[in-house]
Design a protein around this motif. Structure first.
Motif, short mmCIF file in Angstrom:
data_model
loop_
_atom_site.label_atom_id
_atom_site.label_comp_id
_atom_site.label_asym_id
_atom_site.label_seq_id
_atom_site.Cartn_x
_atom_site.Cartn_y
_atom_site.Cartn_z
N MET A 1 0.85 -1.20 0.00
CA MET A 1 0.00 0.00 0.00
C MET A 1 0.89 1.25 0.00
O MET A 1 1.75 1.41 0.85
N ARG A 2 0.67 2.14 -0.96
CA ARG A 2 1.39 3.42 -1.00
C ARG A 2 0.60 4.44 -0.18
O ARG A 2 -0.60 4.65 -0.38
N ILE A 3 1.26 5.09 0.75
CA ILE A 3 0.61 6.04 1.65
C ILE A 3 1.14 7.44 1.37
O ILE A 3 2.36 7.66 1.34
N ALA A 4 0.23 8.39 1.19
CA ALA A 4 0.59 9.81 1.12
C ALA A 4 0.38 10.41 2.50
O ALA A 4 -0.69 10.24 3.10
N VAL A 5 1.39 11.08 3.00
CA VAL A 5 1.32 11.70 4.32
C VAL A 5 1.30 13.21 4.13
O VAL A 5 2.29 13.81 3.71
N THR A 6 0.16 13.82 4.40
CA THR A 6 0.07 15.27 4.30
C THR A 6 0.18 15.85 5.71
O THR A 6 -0.33 15.29 6.67
N GLY A 7 0.87 16.97 5.80
CA GLY A 7 1.04 17.58 7.12
C GLY A 7 2.22 18.52 7.15
O GLY A 7 2.93 18.71 6.15
N SER A 8 2.47 19.08 8.30
CA SER A 8 3.49 20.10 8.44
C SER A 8 4.90 19.54 8.28
O SER A 8 5.17 18.38 8.58
N ILE A 9 5.77 20.40 7.78
CA ILE A 9 7.21 20.17 7.73
C ILE A 9 7.83 21.32 8.51
O ILE A 9 7.56 22.49 8.21
N ALA A 10 8.61 21.03 9.52
CA ALA A 10 9.05 22.10 10.43
C ALA A 10 10.42 21.81 11.00
O ALA A 10 10.95 20.70 10.90
N THR A 11 10.98 22.82 11.62
CA THR A 11 12.18 22.68 12.43
C THR A 11 11.78 22.84 13.88
O THR A 11 11.06 23.79 14.23
N ASP A 12 12.21 21.92 14.73
CA ASP A 12 11.87 21.94 16.15
C ASP A 12 13.01 22.56 16.96
O ASP A 12 14.16 22.15 16.83
N HIS A 13 12.65 23.52 17.81
CA HIS A 13 13.58 24.10 18.77
C HIS A 13 13.10 23.64 20.14
O HIS A 13 12.08 24.15 20.66
N LEU A 14 13.81 22.69 20.73
CA LEU A 14 13.34 22.01 21.93
C LEU A 14 14.18 22.42 23.14
O LEU A 14 15.41 22.27 23.13
N MET A 15 13.51 22.92 24.17
CA MET A 15 14.19 23.37 25.38
C MET A 15 13.66 22.62 26.60
O MET A 15 12.53 22.12 26.61
N VAL A 16 14.48 22.58 27.65
CA VAL A 16 14.11 21.89 28.88
C VAL A 16 14.17 22.88 30.04
O VAL A 16 15.20 23.52 30.28
N PHE A 17 13.04 23.01 30.75
CA PHE A 17 12.96 23.83 31.96
C PHE A 17 13.04 22.90 33.16
O PHE A 17 12.24 21.97 33.28
N PRO A 18 14.00 23.09 34.07
CA PRO A 18 14.19 22.13 35.16
C PRO A 18 13.13 22.17 36.25
O PRO A 18 13.07 21.29 37.09
N GLY A 19 12.28 23.18 36.25
CA GLY A 19 11.23 23.28 37.26
C GLY A 19 9.88 22.80 36.76
O GLY A 19 9.79 22.01 35.81
N ARG A 20 8.82 23.26 37.41
CA ARG A 20 7.45 22.90 37.05
C ARG A 20 6.69 24.16 36.64
O ARG A 20 6.67 25.15 37.38
N PHE A 21 6.05 24.11 35.48
CA PHE A 21 5.26 25.25 35.04
C PHE A 21 4.19 25.60 36.08
O PHE A 21 3.92 26.77 36.35
N ALA A 22 3.57 24.57 36.65
CA ALA A 22 2.45 24.79 37.58
C ALA A 22 2.86 25.65 38.76
O ALA A 22 2.05 26.41 39.31
N GLU A 23 4.13 25.57 39.18
CA GLU A 23 4.58 26.34 40.33
C GLU A 23 4.76 27.81 40.00
O GLU A 23 4.88 28.64 40.90
N GLN A 24 4.78 28.14 38.71
CA GLN A 24 4.97 29.53 38.29
C GLN A 24 3.65 30.23 37.96
O GLN A 24 3.63 31.43 37.73
N LEU A 25 2.58 29.47 37.90
CA LEU A 25 1.28 30.04 37.53
C LEU A 25 0.49 30.41 38.79
O LEU A 25 0.34 29.60 39.70
N ILE A 26 0.00 31.63 38.83
CA ILE A 26 -0.80 32.11 39.95
C ILE A 26 -2.26 32.12 39.53
O ILE A 26 -2.63 32.80 38.55
#
Length: 327
Positions: A1-26
């Motif tokens: 079966m030949r499959i056509a895949v339509t969708g985004s083509i992108a470059t990912d910029h991936l970062m890591v935050f050592p804390g928790r987002f929830a602790e920064q939200l008021i």
């Protein structure tokens, strides 16, 4: 079966935050959020849901046709995908815009905050799927992934007009779709992919209940993270396939795309649905244990061992022919 895949083509910029987002939200200040997260790490990787899924299929020995729009900076990325076995002849290259950008920060609980810049993706609606089918040869399936909304609707209509089965995977674009667009993407799909959150959002966007959606699609595949995946279809009991346990999670980005690649590779090779889902799960876990969406190493022998441990030898044996063709 030949499959056509339509969708985004992108470059990912991936970062890591050592804390928790929830602790920064008021709670009392959510209407006026102004936050900066100091990241410990940054990696720049190739990505985009269309490219990720096509790449995963190619790693499993398929010959997918990638259908999407990229920018003036696409040359190196095209070379990478072509070397992996992805047919990129149908990719539209913009003469003025850059390839889309995905900027994502992940916290210690694996929560993510992301921003997506469409760039050249805005030209995806100019691609004619009928022309792609004429050039690439007969298509057995068209996956309609997250892309420019107008392109998603156009590709869905074109696939139906061509009599080609559709796998609907609106994912991140659900929030941008209006009711008519959401309904057009779902109705008549042979396969529907969502995660648990998107399943609820899809009902809100379409105005259809779960049962009403199931009456309009073949099989609804819902990924549940560490809880595995659910397979639902009208008139039959839901099937649950557990996840393949991860040894250590490095980065969740792209795991859902890898699942789709594995699952549809299993479908293309006519595996039983549970075996196809198991293949998708081992692909997802492989990506979870890697940083980046296309930098993972797929080792067939290791994957078969993990499949046998998670699901038993019969499932591993069923999947073996697909993994034997893996690169």
């Amino acid at each position: 079966m030949r499959i056509a895949v339509t969708g985004s083509i992108a470059t990912d910029h991936l970062m890591v935050f050592p804390g928790r987002f929830a602790e920064q939200l008021i709670k009392e200040q959510l209407e006026r959020v102004s936050l900066s997260f100091l990241a410990d790490d940054l990696v720049v990787r190739r990505g985009g849901v269309g490219a990720n899924i096509a790449f995963g299929m190619a790693r499993l020995g398929l010959d997918p046709v990638l259908v999407g729009a990229a920018g003036v900076d696409f040359a190196d990325y095209r070379e990478w995908l072509t070397a992996a076995g992805v047919d990129t002849a149908a990719v539209r290259v913009s003469q003025r815009l850059h390839t889309a950008r995905f900027v994502c920060t992940t916290d210690r609980d694996q929560n993510q905050i992301a921003t997506f810049y469409a760039g050249a993706m805005s030209e995806a609606s100019r691609i004619d799927l009928a022309d792609v089918a004429a050039s690439a040869g007969p298509l057995g399936l068209v996956l309609v992934g997250a892309d420019d909304p107008a392109a998603m609707v156009r590709h869905t209509a074109a696939a139906h007009a061509l009599g080609v089965a559709v796998a609907a995977d609106p994912s991140q674009q659900l929030a941008r779709l209006d009711r008519d667009q959401a309904r057009e993407l779902v109705a008549g799909a042979a396969w529907l992919f969502t995660n648990a959150y998107e399943a609820a959002l899809l009902s809100e966007r379409t105005g259809w209940s779960r049962d009403e959606i199931l009456r309009r699609v073949g099989t609804w595949v819902t990924t549940l993270g560490e809880d595995g995946v659910s397979l639902a279809a009208a008139g039959r009991p839901d099937q649950h396939v557990p996840a393949v346990p991860a040894q250590a999670i490095a980065d969740p980005t792209g795991a859902g795309d890898a699942f789709r690649a594995g699952f549809l590779a299993g479908v293309a090779r006519e595996l039983p649905l549970e075996a196809a889902a198991a293949l998708g799960c081992v692909m997802a876990t492989t990506v979870l244990e890697s940083v980046g969406t296309q930098e993972y190493k797929l080792l067939p022998a290791e994957a078969l061992t993990r499949l046998a441990a998670a699901y038993g030898s019969p499932t591993a044996d069923a999947v073996r022919p697909v993994l034997d063709g893996a690169a």
